[in-house]
Design a protein around this motif. Sequence first.
Motif, PDB file in Angstrom:
ATOM      1  N   GLU A 123      -8.790  17.819 -14.111  1.00  0.00           N
ATOM      2  CA  GLU A 123      -8.457  16.411 -13.919  1.00  0.00           C
ATOM      3  C   GLU A 123      -8.892  15.547 -15.100  1.00  0.00           C
ATOM      4  OE1 GLU A 123     -12.366  15.186 -11.240  1.00  0.00           O
ATOM      5  OE2 GLU A 123     -10.410  15.311 -10.286  1.00  0.00           O
ATOM      6  N   ASN A 124      -9.885  16.001 -15.864  1.00  0.00           N
ATOM      7  CA  ASN A 124     -10.429  15.194 -16.972  1.00  0.00           C
ATOM      8  C   ASN A 124      -9.368  14.792 -17.975  1.00  0.00           C
ATOM      9  OD1 ASN A 124     -12.405  17.263 -15.909  1.00  0.00           O
ATOM     10  ND2 ASN A 124     -13.829  15.824 -16.901  1.00  0.00           N
ATOM     11  N   ARG A 127      -6.172  12.595 -16.069  1.00  0.00           N
ATOM     12  CA  ARG A 127      -6.393  11.220 -15.595  1.00  0.00           C
ATOM     13  C   ARG A 127      -6.100  10.144 -16.657  1.00  0.00           C
ATOM     14  NH1 ARG A 127      -8.272  10.509 -10.677  1.00  0.00           N
ATOM     15  NH2 ARG A 127      -9.312  12.226  -9.588  1.00  0.00           N
ATOM     16  N   LYS A 131      -3.412   7.361 -15.764  1.00  0.00           N
ATOM     17  CA  LYS A 131      -3.793   5.951 -15.674  1.00  0.00           C
ATOM     18  C   LYS A 131      -2.912   5.092 -16.579  1.00  0.00           C
ATOM     19  CE  LYS A 131      -7.771   2.842 -16.156  1.00  0.00           C
ATOM     20  NZ  LYS A 131      -9.230   2.755 -16.496  1.00  0.00           N
ATOM     21  N   ASP A 136      -2.500   6.467 -10.075  1.00  0.00           N
ATOM     22  CA  ASP A 136      -3.915   6.385  -9.706  1.00  0.00           C
ATOM     23  C   ASP A 136      -4.459   7.658  -9.071  1.00  0.00           C
ATOM     24  OD1 ASP A 136      -4.116   3.702 -10.566  1.00  0.00           O
ATOM     25  OD2 ASP A 136      -3.318   2.987  -8.652  1.00  0.00           O
ATOM     26  N   VAL A 138      -4.843  11.575  -8.866  1.00  0.00           N
ATOM     27  CA  VAL A 138      -4.750  12.875  -9.534  1.00  0.00           C
ATOM     28  C   VAL A 138      -5.566  13.875  -8.720  1.00  0.00           C
ATOM     29  CG1 VAL A 138      -5.267  14.215 -11.603  1.00  0.00           C
ATOM     30  CG2 VAL A 138      -4.433  11.858 -11.816  1.00  0.00           C
TER      31      VAL A 138
END
Length: 204
Positions: A123-124, A127, A131, A136, A138
């Motif tokens: 997810e890092n 995101r 964004k 918004d 994930v």
Amino acid sequence: MAAEIKENEKMVIAAFDFDGTIIKRDSLPLFILFAASFQQLLLGSIRMSPFLLLLKLKLIPNARAKERLLGIFFAGLHLNEFNLLSERFISRIEKMVNPLALEKIKWHQQMQHEVVIISASAENWIRPWAKKNGIDIVLATRLQVTDDLVTGKLLSENCLGIEKVNRLLDKYPRREDYILYAYGDSNGDKELLELADHAFYRCF
């Protein structure tokens, strides 16, 4: 007409796979190429070779190979530095985005649908791009962090296959209360596509 009325009365969720669907390639090796030095890539490739062979022979699960890969290149890296690399990676992601996928995302947003990214990638690095594009939610693989250092281990289950369904239903448990669109490109999306009211496999 009845189907249209029913859909208009319910929340609509559009769930997009990331690798191979929103972008045209797998983001994990591309993130490594982006973040690692030539020497790290050379040594890492040597260390990773046996695990890639075992994975190809289906002797180890995907998650274990992923942990090994992340551990080789990122174990011990401070989370802030890792997230900074993820922010900078947006420029590479944008070069790989499938314009048809982006067009469909924008359509769902214009229709006031809830757009969600569900991915096996970390997810890092998803995101920041999400964004920037007004997404918004994930639901992706989470990485373990200890004392603000990336360990290379997975904190969550690898978000693939049935885990994609699990993560979606954990976030939106009342399945009868929403219409689900799902977009994917691989066997790892099969269960999610089967759950959907409107499933799109390698198309939009």
